[in-house]
Design an enzyme around this catalytic site. Structure first.
Site, PDB file in Angstrom:
ATOM      1  N   ASP A  67      46.506  19.565  41.078  1.00  0.00           N
ATOM      2  CA  ASP A  67      46.593  20.996  42.173  1.00  0.00           C
ATOM      3  C   ASP A  67      47.859  21.801  41.498  1.00  0.00           C
ATOM      4  OD1 ASP A  67      45.158  19.670  44.476  1.00  0.00           O
ATOM      5  OD2 ASP A  67      47.171  19.028  45.500  1.00  0.00           O
ATOM      6  N   CYS A 123      36.242  28.665  41.633  1.00  0.00           N
ATOM      7  CA  CYS A 123      37.117  27.712  41.855  1.00  0.00           C
ATOM      8  C   CYS A 123      37.983  28.135  43.161  1.00  0.00           C
ATOM      9  CB  CYS A 123      38.257  28.063  40.457  1.00  0.00           C
ATOM     10  SG  CYS A 123      38.989  29.424  39.971  1.00  0.00           S
ATOM     11  N   SER A 124      38.964  28.535  43.114  1.00  0.00           N
ATOM     12  CA  SER A 124      39.737  29.743  44.545  1.00  0.00           C
ATOM     13  C   SER A 124      39.501  30.846  44.303  1.00  0.00           C
ATOM     14  CB  SER A 124      41.440  29.009  44.454  1.00  0.00           C
ATOM     15  OG  SER A 124      41.670  29.669  45.935  1.00  0.00           O
ATOM     16  N   ALA A 125      40.141  31.588  43.205  1.00  0.00           N
ATOM     17  CA  ALA A 125      39.976  33.563  42.750  1.00  0.00           C
ATOM     18  C   ALA A 125      38.860  33.250  41.699  1.00  0.00           C
ATOM     19  CB  ALA A 125      41.579  33.511  42.332  1.00  0.00           C
ATOM     20  N   GLY A 126      37.886  32.549  40.426  1.00  0.00           N
ATOM     21  CA  GLY A 126      37.227  32.615  40.339  1.00  0.00           C
ATOM     22  C   GLY A 126      38.220  33.046  38.846  1.00  0.00           C
ATOM     23  N   ILE A 127      39.145  33.040  38.538  1.00  0.00           N
ATOM     24  CA  ILE A 127      39.847  34.043  36.996  1.00  0.00           C
ATOM     25  C   ILE A 127      40.324  32.481  36.716  1.00  0.00           C
ATOM     26  CG2 ILE A 127      40.034  36.052  38.159  1.00  0.00           C
ATOM     27  CD1 ILE A 127      42.775  35.531  38.552  1.00  0.00           C
ATOM     28  N   GLY A 128      41.448  32.004  36.645  1.00  0.00           N
ATOM     29  CA  GLY A 128      41.813  30.424  36.494  1.00  0.00           C
ATOM     30  C   GLY A 128      40.828  29.411  35.751  1.00  0.00           C
ATOM     31  N   ARG A 129      40.966  28.001  36.359  1.00  0.00           N
ATOM     32  CA  ARG A 129      40.323  27.340  35.932  1.00  0.00           C
ATOM     33  C   ARG A 129      38.241  27.943  36.013  1.00  0.00           C
ATOM     34  NH1 ARG A 129      42.066  22.803  41.229  1.00  0.00           N
ATOM     35  NH2 ARG A 129      43.824  24.079  41.763  1.00  0.00           N
ATOM     36  N   GLN A 184      44.911  31.913  34.008  1.00  0.00           N
ATOM     37  CA  GLN A 184      46.565  32.862  35.229  1.00  0.00           C
ATOM     38  C   GLN A 184      47.359  32.247  34.444  1.00  0.00           C
ATOM     39  OE1 GLN A 184      43.965  30.920  39.287  1.00  0.00           O
ATOM     40  NE2 GLN A 184      46.322  32.476  39.770  1.00  0.00           N
TER      41      GLN A 184
END
Length: 432
Positions: free
Chosen positions: A181, A215-221, A262
């Site tokens: 996390d 992922c959650s926002a679709g930009i970091g992982r 991110q």
């Protein structure tokens, strides 16, 4: 390898934050007008993570073709990805409609449903108990065929059926389950092994539509996954690892979706993953042996991710800041999932990571000893409270021993009285 030297220099100088800021300032900025339309507000998980108009995926719907997803096309690498946010409860049907229309064979999921007490993604695939889900709004049915759970990822075989045409397709769902996390994996080994498992499935080949990554926002992982895959592909194609500029590749990818990678930590991890992957491609025996160990996929988790100990059983009423949790609805105990601009995304993740590290480091043996002492004190206090039987027996005992308590005092009083009386009598006899 030049890239490894560059990594060591940046690491030594502690310049990751500065390099990350340079990338952010150099990144492309394109309009996102469709994403900002009022009718699409409830289709965005975060209000400031939107697809560019020129690269957004369009659904084949007459009334509204919007979904928060972007097509990333890397020409030289001959690789295409669809990066999207974690589906919302009202966009699960749209998600699978996109998979169907784009002819994608694979879905890569890099987050867990719940993280840090916050819902990061809707449950958009059927679980073992359900076996199937029907999306009436898009006329699709999804069936779980099999589920292969490994130590750090899970592969699900799904069947997607168009209820209108009765056509069915196999979809592979690759779920990486051990990304910490608000952070990055300590070592890229298991992440890279996961990436190569996705490659081996054929889900990234040109025979199929673009793979869907979220992922959650679709930009970091998600950005980390695609960046590592593209860089390793370019290294293999060029046969010259030193010719690949990670920063340049990332800026190219950011032309298609905002905010990819991110944080500075994710950028550093991307470098590590590419360096490690390049060693594998170049035939480094130590790296290959390590990956063989991971490929055995036994029940032991890889050393980079050891889960926290299981929580103690929940008590009936758990106090929280002077309140009992069960007196309130569950959503009051989950942090609201909102997200500001890209800066706040990075700041929030950075703060959470540092606070998490602080809380882990502060969990010293002394703390545990104090906890045990407090627990022991409570137990001692509880043990020392007398029962009714003990109280009654104690009272009787006191009654039985009452004379023995007062006997010395009474003897002293009697002796003093006798002495005083004797002295008085002597006085009367001698002087009168």
């Amino acid at each position: 390898m030049e890239m490894e030297k560059e990594f060591e220099e940046i690491d030594k100088a502690g310049n990751w934050a500065a390099i990350y800021q340079d990338i952010r300032h150099e990144a492309s900025d394109f309009p996102c007008k469709v994403a900002k339309l009022p009718k699409n507000k409830n289709r965005n998980r975060y209000r400031d993570v939107s697809p560019f108009d020129h690269s957004r995926i369009k659904l084949h719907q007459e009334d509204n073709d919007y979904i928060n997803a972007s097509l990333i096309k890397m020409e030289e690498a001959q690789r295409s990805y669809i990066l999207t946010q974690g589906p919302l409860p009202n966009t699960c049907g749209h998600f699978w409609e996109m998979v169907w229309e784009q002819k994608s064979r694979g879905v890569v999921m890099l987050n867990r449903i719940m993280e840090k007490g916050s819902l990061k993604c809707a449950q958009y695939w059927p679980q073992q108990e359900e076996k199937e889900m029907v999306f009436d709004d898009t006329g699709l049915k999804l069936t779980l065929i099999s589920e292969d759970v490994k130590s750090y990822y899970t592969v699900r075989q799904l069947e997607l059926e168009n209820l209108t045409t009765k056509e069915t397709r196999e979809i592979l769902h690759f779920h990486y389950t051990t990304w910490p996390d608000f952070g990055v994996p300590e070592s890229p080994a298991s992440f890279l092994n996961f990436l190569f498992k996705v490659r081996e499935s054929g889900s990234l080949s040109l025979e199929h539509g673009p793979i869907v990554v979220h992922c959650s926002a679709g930009i970091g992982r998600s950005g980390t996954f695609c960046l590592a895959d593209t860089c390793l592909l370019l290294m293999d194609k060029r046969k010259d690892p030193s010719s690949v500029d990670i920063k340049k590749v990332l800026l190219e990818m950011r032309r298609f979706r905002m905010g990819l990678i991110q944080t500075a930590d994710q950028l550093r991890f991307s470098y590590l993953a590419v360096i490690e992957g390049a060693k594998f491609i170049m035939g480094d025996s130590s790296v290959q042996d390590q990956w063989k160990e991971l490929s055995r996929e036994d029940l032991d988790l890889p050393p980079e991710h050891v889960p926290p100990p299981p929580r103690p059983p929940k008590r009936t009423l758990e106090p929280h800041n002077g309140k009992c949790k069960e007196l309130f609805s569950s959503h009051q105990w989950v942090s609201e999932e909102t997200c500001g601009d890209e800066d706040s995304l990075a700041r929030e993740e950075g703060r959470a990571q540092s606070s998490a590290m602080h809380s882990v480091s502060s969990m010293s043996p002394d703390t545990e000893v104090r906890r045990r002492m407090v627990g022991g004190g409570l137990q001692s206090a509880q043990a020392s409270v007398p029962t009714e039987e003990e109280l009654s027996s104690t009272e009787e005992e006191h009654k039985a021993h009452w004379p023995s308590h007062w006997k010395p005092f009474l003897v002293n009083v009697c002796m003093a009285t006798l002495l005083a009386t004797g002295a008085y009598l002597c006085y009367r006899v001698c002087f009168h």
